[in-house]
Write a protein that holds these residues in place. Structure first.
Motif, PDB file in Angstrom:
ATOM      1  N   ARG A 199       0.828  -1.209   0.000  1.00 33.73           N
ATOM      2  CA  ARG A 199       0.000   0.000   0.000  1.00 33.73           C
ATOM      3  C   ARG A 199       0.867   1.265   0.000  1.00 33.73           C
ATOM      4  N   ALA A 200       1.911   1.253   0.813  1.00 27.84           N
ATOM      5  CA  ALA A 200       2.795   2.423   0.887  1.00 27.84           C
ATOM      6  C   ALA A 200       3.526   2.636  -0.440  1.00 27.84           C
ATOM      7  N   ALA A 201       4.007   1.555  -1.051  1.00 32.18           N
ATOM      8  CA  ALA A 201       4.732   1.665  -2.320  1.00 32.18           C
ATOM      9  C   ALA A 201       3.810   2.166  -3.433  1.00 32.18           C
ATOM     10  N   VAL A 202       2.584   1.652  -3.476  1.00 30.55           N
ATOM     11  CA  VAL A 202       1.631   2.095  -4.492  1.00 30.55           C
ATOM     12  C   VAL A 202       1.261   3.558  -4.259  1.00 30.55           C
ATOM     13  N   ALA A 203       1.037   3.948  -3.016  1.00 32.51           N
ATOM     14  CA  ALA A 203       0.698   5.343  -2.709  1.00 32.51           C
ATOM     15  C   ALA A 203       1.838   6.276  -3.116  1.00 32.51           C
ATOM     16  N   ASP A 204       3.077   5.888  -2.850  1.00 29.51           N
ATOM     17  CA  ASP A 204       4.220   6.720  -3.256  1.00 29.51           C
ATOM     18  C   ASP A 204       4.310   6.834  -4.773  1.00 29.51           C
ATOM     19  N   TRP A 205       4.117   5.719  -5.473  1.00 23.55           N
ATOM     20  CA  TRP A 205       4.191   5.740  -6.922  1.00 23.55           C
ATOM     21  C   TRP A 205       3.078   6.614  -7.515  1.00 23.55           C
ATOM     22  N   TYR A 239       3.495   9.886  -9.743  1.00 24.16           N
ATOM     23  CA  TYR A 239       2.871   9.876 -11.073  1.00 24.16           C
ATOM     24  C   TYR A 239       1.993  11.114 -11.261  1.00 24.16           C
ATOM     25  N   ASN A 240       1.267  11.511 -10.220  1.00 25.56           N
ATOM     26  CA  ASN A 240       0.329  12.624 -10.338  1.00 25.56           C
ATOM     27  C   ASN A 240       0.927  13.992 -10.065  1.00 25.56           C
ATOM     28  N   THR A 241       2.064  14.071  -9.406  1.00 30.13           N
ATOM     29  CA  THR A 241       2.581  15.385  -9.039  1.00 30.13           C
ATOM     30  C   THR A 241       3.921  15.725  -9.680  1.00 30.13           C
ATOM     31  N   GLU A 242       4.760  14.744  -9.948  1.00 37.50           N
ATOM     32  CA  GLU A 242       6.120  15.032 -10.411  1.00 37.50           C
ATOM     33  C   GLU A 242       6.412  14.567 -11.831  1.00 37.50           C
ATOM     34  N   ARG A 243       5.790  13.502 -12.250  1.00 37.98           N
ATOM     35  CA  ARG A 243       6.128  12.872 -13.528  1.00 37.98           C
ATOM     36  C   ARG A 243       5.478  13.619 -14.689  1.00 37.98           C
ATOM     37  N   PRO A 244       6.266  14.045 -15.702  1.00 39.38           N
ATOM     38  CA  PRO A 244       5.672  14.738 -16.853  1.00 39.38           C
ATOM     39  C   PRO A 244       4.883  13.766 -17.733  1.00 39.38           C
ATOM     40  N   HIS A 245       3.792  14.254 -18.289  1.00 44.51           N
ATOM     41  CA  HIS A 245       2.937  13.453 -19.164  1.00 44.51           C
ATOM     42  C   HIS A 245       2.906  14.102 -20.546  1.00 44.51           C
ATOM     43  N   SER A 246       3.100  13.310 -21.572  1.00 41.15           N
ATOM     44  CA  SER A 246       3.149  13.851 -22.935  1.00 41.15           C
ATOM     45  C   SER A 246       1.815  14.462 -23.346  1.00 41.15           C
ATOM     46  N   ALA A 247       0.707  13.908 -22.903  1.00 42.06           N
ATOM     47  CA  ALA A 247      -0.608  14.438 -23.271  1.00 42.06           C
ATOM     48  C   ALA A 247      -0.869  15.809 -22.655  1.00 42.06           C
ATOM     49  N   LEU A 248      -0.096  16.175 -21.638  1.00 40.20           N
ATOM     50  CA  LEU A 248      -0.283  17.464 -20.962  1.00 40.20           C
ATOM     51  C   LEU A 248       0.839  18.438 -21.315  1.00 40.20           C
ATOM     52  N   GLY A 249       1.464  18.231 -22.452  1.00 46.31           N
ATOM     53  CA  GLY A 249       2.555  19.105 -22.855  1.00 46.31           C
ATOM     54  C   GLY A 249       3.793  18.898 -21.998  1.00 46.31           C
ATOM     55  N   TYR A 250       4.016  17.663 -21.576  1.00 50.27           N
ATOM     56  CA  TYR A 250       5.152  17.284 -20.733  1.00 50.27           C
ATOM     57  C   TYR A 250       5.173  18.063 -19.417  1.00 50.27           C
ATOM     58  N   GLN A 251       3.996  18.254 -18.856  1.00 47.57           N
ATOM     59  CA  GLN A 251       3.864  18.840 -17.523  1.00 47.57           C
ATOM     60  C   GLN A 251       3.329  17.763 -16.587  1.00 47.57           C
ATOM     61  N   PRO A 310       0.679  16.404 -13.907  1.00 48.66           N
ATOM     62  CA  PRO A 310      -0.755  16.683 -13.783  1.00 48.66           C
ATOM     63  C   PRO A 310      -1.086  17.752 -12.746  1.00 48.66           C
ATOM     64  N   ALA A 311      -0.364  17.814 -11.645  1.00 45.75           N
ATOM     65  CA  ALA A 311      -0.646  18.822 -10.622  1.00 45.75           C
ATOM     66  C   ALA A 311      -0.377  20.231 -11.152  1.00 45.75           C
ATOM     67  N   VAL A 312       0.698  20.395 -11.915  1.00 44.00           N
ATOM     68  CA  VAL A 312       1.024  21.704 -12.503  1.00 44.00           C
ATOM     69  C   VAL A 312      -0.032  22.073 -13.545  1.00 44.00           C
ATOM     70  N   PHE A 313      -0.409  21.118 -14.382  1.00 42.94           N
ATOM     71  CA  PHE A 313      -1.412  21.355 -15.408  1.00 42.94           C
ATOM     72  C   PHE A 313      -2.751  21.737 -14.776  1.00 42.94           C
ATOM     73  N   ALA A 314      -3.155  21.039 -13.722  1.00 37.40           N
ATOM     74  CA  ALA A 314      -4.418  21.343 -13.037  1.00 37.40           C
ATOM     75  C   ALA A 314      -4.388  22.731 -12.413  1.00 37.40           C
ATOM     76  N   ALA A 315      -3.254  23.107 -11.845  1.00 35.09           N
ATOM     77  CA  ALA A 315      -3.141  24.441 -11.251  1.00 35.09           C
ATOM     78  C   ALA A 315      -3.289  25.516 -12.317  1.00 35.09           C
ATOM     79  N   GLN A 316      -2.709  25.302 -13.495  1.00 32.45           N
ATOM     80  CA  GLN A 316      -2.838  26.265 -14.581  1.00 32.45           C
ATOM     81  C   GLN A 316      -4.279  26.359 -15.061  1.00 32.45           C
ATOM     82  N   LEU A 317      -4.968  25.221 -15.137  1.00 33.47           N
ATOM     83  CA  LEU A 317      -6.369  25.240 -15.541  1.00 33.47           C
ATOM     84  C   LEU A 317      -7.225  25.983 -14.534  1.00 33.47           C
ATOM     85  N   THR A 318      -6.930  25.817 -13.254  1.00 31.77           N
ATOM     86  CA  THR A 318      -7.686  26.512 -12.220  1.00 31.77           C
ATOM     87  C   THR A 318      -7.514  28.018 -12.362  1.00 31.77           C
ATOM     88  N   VAL A 319      -6.289  28.458 -12.568  1.00 34.16           N
ATOM     89  CA  VAL A 319      -6.025  29.897 -12.730  1.00 34.16           C
ATOM     90  C   VAL A 319      -6.736  30.412 -13.977  1.00 34.16           C
TER      91      VAL A 319
END
Length: 97
Positions: free
Chosen positions: A30-36, A40-52, A54-63
């Motif tokens: 559980r701890a390993a999955v939660a860390d991953w 995945y959601n806060t630090e890892r860049p995603h190509s579908a989001l312009g290599y940002q 998800p947390a950064v992309f969501a913050a930009q959408l909110t603004v």
């Protein structure tokens, strides 16, 4: 496309976490999955989001959404013009020739 997104996520999780980690108990898993997932959601860049991340992309959408809402309230116009009251004219008699 939802199934494709799920398959891509499951494949990444299997390749990056499940195949690489030896779990020593349910709490460790559980701890390993939660860390991953957090990485995945806060630090890892995603190509579908312009290599940002998800947390950064969501913050930009909110603004952007806040800015758009502020503009919308100032210049909001109705979708269609309001209906004019119907004017009823009395029927006219046709003249016989």
């Amino acid at each position: 496309m939802q199934n494709g997104n799920c398959e891509a996520f499951n494949g990444r999780m299997r390749d990056e976490l499940l195949n690489e980690t030896l779990f020593f108990g349910i709490d460790h898993a559980r701890a390993a999955v939660a860390d991953w997932v957090h990485t995945y959601n806060t630090e890892r860049p995603h190509s579908a989001l312009g290599y940002q991340a998800p947390a950064v992309f969501a913050a930009q959408l909110t603004v952007m959404g806040d800015q758009l809402r502020a503009i919308e309230t100032v210049r909001r116009s109705p979708i269609a013009p309001s209906a004019q009251p119907r004017q009823i004219q009395p029927p006219t008699l046709a003249s016989a020739e």
